[in-house]
Structure formats: structure tokens, C-alpha cells
Design a protein around this motif. Structure first.
Motif, mmCIF file in Angstrom:
data_model
loop_
_atom_site.group_PDB
_atom_site.id
_atom_site.type_symbol
_atom_site.label_atom_id
_atom_site.label_comp_id
_atom_site.label_asym_id
_atom_site.label_seq_id
_atom_site.Cartn_x
_atom_site.Cartn_y
_atom_site.Cartn_z
ATOM 1 N N ALA A 132 -7.478 4.487 6.624
ATOM 2 C CA ALA A 132 -7.802 3.841 5.557
ATOM 3 C C ALA A 132 -6.679 2.992 4.802
ATOM 4 O O ALA A 132 -5.673 3.872 4.522
ATOM 5 N N THR A 151 -9.471 -2.611 0.349
ATOM 6 C CA THR A 151 -9.416 -1.457 1.126
ATOM 7 C C THR A 151 -9.915 -1.787 2.451
ATOM 8 O O THR A 151 -11.054 -2.336 2.671
ATOM 9 N N THR A 196 -7.385 -5.515 -5.627
ATOM 10 C CA THR A 196 -7.392 -4.574 -4.564
ATOM 11 C C THR A 196 -8.120 -4.600 -3.541
ATOM 12 O O THR A 196 -9.276 -5.337 -3.468
ATOM 13 N N ASN A 218 0.864 -1.216 0.113
ATOM 14 C CA ASN A 218 -0.043 -0.212 0.132
ATOM 15 C C ASN A 218 0.840 0.957 -0.093
ATOM 16 O O ASN A 218 2.031 0.999 0.234
ATOM 17 N N THR A 220 -5.454 0.863 1.402
ATOM 18 C CA THR A 220 -5.633 0.215 0.123
ATOM 19 C C THR A 220 -4.646 -0.503 -0.237
ATOM 20 O O THR A 220 -3.394 -0.128 -0.627
ATOM 21 N N ARG A 249 -10.135 -0.461 6.769
ATOM 22 C CA ARG A 249 -10.010 0.724 7.870
ATOM 23 C C ARG A 249 -9.586 0.455 9.046
ATOM 24 O O ARG A 249 -10.245 -0.610 9.625
#
Length: 207
Positions: A52, A111, A109, A42, A54, A113
Motif C-alpha cells: 500500500a 492511498t 492524501t 510517501n 499513501t 495498492r
């Protein structure tokens, strides 16, 4: 005590291998199909609660034969998946069926948090691996570990070392690469041990 010992294992693994967590470094399958490799990265250098993340995961097949299997990404318990790009979810695991032709690559990908980071964590570590057929162990696996802001971590600057380390004999890189394999293995064992401990606790101590 047990968690402290696991954290010590992580720190020790990174200290013995400055290259293992370098940004985007791929892991190559040792016992899997020739030419199969995986990388996860990332754009974060330091993270904190609420951030966050990703991740980009790349599975590459530089061999001539196609590779079919499952890509599995395992997030830490305190990171919630936000966008998983169509992956199937099972606890902390996110998985995709993949087919990678010779000379091709597959990119996914994820994502997530970060929630409240436990006080005894030294890094936010996410695993990525490729499983072939019905195998319970991956043919190849790697990890991305992000430093936590404000946490004293002996591997805090690990990503800077490959670019800033002075040039040396090839033996130094060979040793570093071997240490990298060992360190990734230790990280994998630590993550698996923590997940087993969490499931054991949630089950009220039942086997």
C-alpha cells in the motif's frame, strides 16, 4: 521496443539529475502564478507488488494572490486507488478543486495498492499537478518515483544523494536543479506516452 525506449528515457533522466526525485522536494511553477509550488511524497523507499502506498500532496502558495484550480494526481496503471479522500476519478486521474490563499497551503492524501508490476518497469511513478481554469496542461507538476525491490535501477539510491553528496560550489546545485526540471519533464512525457499507448491498445488501434 517502444516500452524499452521509454524506460531508457526515465533512467537517463534520473542519472542526469540526482535531486529530481529527492523525498518531498517541491516543484515550482515556471509559467504559472508566482509562488505556486507542489510536492508529493510517501514514506516508502522500496516497493513491491501488494504494497500500500499513501501519498501526501502539498500545494503551497507563497505569493500574495489566491490561486484557484484543480489538483490532479495520476497513479500508474498497475496501482489501484483505495482511499482518495473525496477526489473525483477519471481513469488513472484523481482530481480535487482547490483554492489556495496567499501564504497558505492545501494538503490532500491518496492511498493506493500496487498490483502486479510489469516486468519492464524500473520504478513506481506517480504524478501530481495543478491545473488553472480550463487549461489542459498543468501550471506546475512533479513526480514521486519509488524503487522496486529486486529491480536493478540506476536511480535506486537517488533519495540518499542530496544528504550524502559532498559540499560543492553553488554551480553544482544550479546544474542539479536544472537537470531536475528536465528529468521531471521527461517523466511526465513518458507517463503520458504510456497512457496514450494503453488507450490506443484498448481501443483496438482506433484513433
Amino acid at each position: 521496443m517502444r516500452r524499452a525506449a521509454l524506460n531508457a528515457l526515465i533512467a537517463g533522466a534520473v542519472l542526469t539529475s540526482p535531486l529530481v526525485l529527492a523525498h518531498g522536494q517541491p516543484a515550482v511553477a515556471a509559467n504559472g502564478p508566482a509562488g505556486l509550488s507542489i510536492a508529493i511524497h510517501n514514506d516508502n523507499t522500496e516497493v513491491r507488488s501488494g504494497d500500500a502506498l499513501t501519498y501526501t500532496v502539498v500545494v503551497e502558495n507563497s505569493g500574495s494572490d489566491p490561486v484557484d484550480g484543480r489538483l490532479v494526481v495520476t497513479l500508474p496503471d498497475f496501482v489501484s486507488a483505495v482511499d482518495v479522500g473525496g477526489a473525483d476519478r477519471s481513469g488513472a486521474d484523481l482530481s480535487w478543486p482547490i483554492s489556495v490563499a496567499g501564504g497558505e497551503k492545501v494538503t490532500e492524501t491518496v492511498t493506493g495498492r500496487i498490483g502486479e508490476i510489469p516486468a519492464d518497469e524500473v520504478r513506481v511513478t506517480t504524478l501530481a499537478g495543478v491545473y488553472l481554469g480550463d487549461a489542459s496542461e498543468p501550471a506546475v507538476r512533479t513526480a514521486e518515483a519509488d524503487a522496486i525491490a529486486g529491480v536493478a535501477d540506476p536511480a535506486h539510491a537517488v533519495r540518499d544523494r542530496p544528504a550524502t553528496a559532498p559540499a560543492g560550489p553553488a554551480l553544482g546545485w544550479i546544474i542539479g536543479g536544472a537537470g531536475g526540471v528536465i528529468a521531471v519533464g521527461l517523466l511526465v512525457l513518458v507517463m503520458m506516452a504510456r497512457r496514450r499507448q494503453s488507450r490506443f491498445s484498448a481501443g483496438g488501434g482506433r484513433s
